[in-house]
Design an enzyme around this catalytic site. Structure first.
Site, PDB file in Angstrom:
ATOM      1  N   TRP A  95       0.509  -1.292   0.407  1.00  0.00           N
ATOM      2  CA  TRP A  95      -0.307  -0.262  -0.537  1.00  0.00           C
ATOM      3  C   TRP A  95       0.340   1.282   0.009  1.00  0.00           C
ATOM      4  CZ3 TRP A  95      -0.133   3.656   3.611  1.00  0.00           C
ATOM      5  CH2 TRP A  95       0.232   3.424   4.778  1.00  0.00           C
ATOM      6  N   GLN A 151     -13.097  -6.039   5.428  1.00  0.00           N
ATOM      7  CA  GLN A 151     -12.382  -6.234   6.568  1.00  0.00           C
ATOM      8  C   GLN A 151     -10.890  -5.382   6.001  1.00  0.00           C
ATOM      9  OE1 GLN A 151     -12.153 -10.041   9.114  1.00  0.00           O
ATOM     10  NE2 GLN A 151      -9.563  -9.387   9.098  1.00  0.00           N
ATOM     11  N   THR A 159      -7.561  -5.729   6.070  1.00  0.00           N
ATOM     12  CA  THR A 159      -6.518  -7.307   5.671  1.00  0.00           C
ATOM     13  C   THR A 159      -4.917  -6.502   5.286  1.00  0.00           C
ATOM     14  OG1 THR A 159      -7.109  -8.163   3.158  1.00  0.00           O
ATOM     15  CG2 THR A 159      -7.794  -8.817   5.071  1.00  0.00           C
ATOM     16  N   ALA A 174      -1.736 -12.559   5.374  1.00  0.00           N
ATOM     17  CA  ALA A 174      -2.668 -13.062   4.731  1.00  0.00           C
ATOM     18  C   ALA A 174      -3.295 -14.137   6.128  1.00  0.00           C
ATOM     19  CB  ALA A 174      -1.810 -15.149   4.059  1.00  0.00           C
ATOM     20  N   ASP A 183      -9.059   3.433   5.888  1.00  0.00           N
ATOM     21  CA  ASP A 183      -7.779   2.705   4.797  1.00  0.00           C
ATOM     22  C   ASP A 183      -8.329   2.503   3.677  1.00  0.00           C
ATOM     23  OD1 ASP A 183      -6.685   3.226   7.780  1.00  0.00           O
ATOM     24  OD2 ASP A 183      -4.862   2.796   6.920  1.00  0.00           O
ATOM     25  N   ASN A 218      -9.200  10.262   8.050  1.00  0.00           N
ATOM     26  CA  ASN A 218     -10.190  11.507   7.227  1.00  0.00           C
ATOM     27  C   ASN A 218      -9.251  11.597   6.048  1.00  0.00           C
ATOM     28  OD1 ASN A 218     -12.609  12.861   9.044  1.00  0.00           O
ATOM     29  ND2 ASN A 218     -10.742  11.075  10.809  1.00  0.00           N
ATOM     30  N   TRP A 243      -8.347   9.812   4.083  1.00  0.00           N
ATOM     31  CA  TRP A 243      -8.638   8.361   3.086  1.00  0.00           C
ATOM     32  C   TRP A 243     -10.046   8.981   3.024  1.00  0.00           C
ATOM     33  CZ3 TRP A 243      -4.384   6.469   1.401  1.00  0.00           C
ATOM     34  CH2 TRP A 243      -3.150   6.665   2.385  1.00  0.00           C
TER      35      TRP A 243
END
Length: 382
Positions: free
Chosen positions: A31, A118, A120, A123, A134, A199, A201
């Site tokens: 990310w 959710q 993540t 894994a 996010d 905020n 994001w």
């Protein structure tokens, strides 16, 4: 539309330094890289500098060649740059990887409640039934962009459902601000702070919905997004520092100014186009540019931040290092300013042309009337 006064030379210098610094960072397929390269793509689109696209393509190709990771919500963020590369180059291999990401998000990503993704990061089931802001950037916004491009109504609806439930779980109706995260198992916001980057994001990705899907008013959940953004930005607008920036905990006067959040929030205001936000955007322009180092680092960007246990946890996160998300959000805001500045000057020029045409028409009418009046007087004398 927000009309902005910009120094294009200064903006282009900052953008160029930031792009080159970003592409010199050894970011991997995750990310931080996804956000950073989204910003590089925005800089390319705003400036038309082919060198930026060439740098981006070379690095993405290198990352593909060394091997891709397993998919998580966060690793899907790299899909944003794949969209740009596929669009500009026409190379299908970028589209193939993007389709893998969409398949993961549609069919294999962990969800809870009414199909809510959710958060993540690996894994492992790191954050059972937790929704973090996010995810709106890493997954929902990407799904929306791909769905709009492909005219895939089911994918667009899924993306809007993510927005709807993240708004439901994270936005405080009293202030309009977003909490960092929500724990569906516990039924609370955990420590319950209005973290600034959360905020950013939310605000930035919501500001893009109406710009991404055609006829957004035909989607009922768009009305929730539009109203949520309106209330959020009204709340945020009351909280900037004297430097035109926002603190890492928005309503905590002892928290430091955080630049990635400030850039993301200001970019949302700019994209939202509410003229009431003009002064805030202008102040943020100066505040952000003052925090771009000559070698292209966005300074005072907080490190990766979990939902911290207490206020001090947020205050203590380091802001020493250059971060991919800071580079990406900073580039996004500055690229938006460059485009907005050009649009402002074009609008002002059009207004001036219209005024000149009206003035010339009025002068012609006056002269014609005067001549007619003079002739009438002569006839009467005869």
């Amino acid at each position: 539309m927000i009309r902005v006064s910009t120094d294009d030379a200064r903006l282009r210098t900052a953008l160029d330094a930031m792009v080159r610094r970003t592409m010199a960072m050894d970011l991997t397929w995750d990310w931080p890289c996804g956000v950073a390269y989204y910003g590089v793509a925005q800089a390319y689109e705003a400036t038309g500098e082919d060198a930026y696209l060439e740098l981006l393509q070379a690095r993405v190709d290198e990352l593909i060649d060394v091997g891709l990771p397993g998919w998580t919500v966060n690793t899907c963020a790299m899909g944003h740059s794949l969209l740009t590369l596929q669009k500009v180059t026409g190379e299908q291999r970028y589209g193939d990887i993007l389709e893998q990401k969409m398949d993961y998000l549609r069919h294999r990503a962990l969800r809870f409640g009414d199909g809510v993704l959710q958060h993540t990061v690996s894994a492992n089931n790191d954050f059972p039934e937790q929704a973090w802001a996010d995810t709106l950037f890493m997954a929902a916004f990407l799904m929306l962009r791909v769905g709009a491009r492909d005219e895939d109504r089911a994918l667009v609806d899924d993306a809007l459902n993510q927005y709807f439930w993240h708004i439901e779980y994270l936005q405080d109706p009293a202030t309009g601000l977003f909490y960092h995260g929500y724990d569906n198992v516990r039924g609370d916001h955990m420590s319950g702070f209005f973290w600034a980057r959360a905020n950013a994001w939310a605000a930035y990705t919501m500001s893009q919905v109406g710009r991404t899907i055609p006829q957004p008013y035909l989607y009922p959940q768009f009305m929730d997004v539009d109203s949520s953004l309106r209330d959020q930005l009204a709340g945020v607008r009351a909280l900037p520092t004297p430097d035109g920036l926002w603190r890492t905990v928005l309503d905590d006067e002892e928290s430091y100014e955080e630049l990635s959040a400030s850039a993301g929030i200001a970019a949302a205001m700019l994209a939202g186009g509410n003229p009431l936000h003009t002064r805030a955007v202008a102040a943020a322009q100066e505040g952000v540019l003052a925090n771009v180092s000559p070698d292209g680092r966005l300074l005072n960007t907080s490190a990766g931040t979990a939902v911290m246990r207490d206020r001090e946890g947020y205050r203590s996160i380091s802001r020493k290092w250059t971060q991919g998300w800071g580079q990406g959000l900073g580039l996004t805001f500055l690229a938006g300013l460059l485009t907005a500045g050009e649009a402002t000057r074009a609008a002002e020029a059009e207004t001036a042309r219209t005024a000149e045409t009206v003035s010339e028409s009025d002068a012609s009418t006056t002269a014609s009337t005067g001549a007619s009046g003079a002739g009438g007087s002569a006839d009467t004398a005869e």
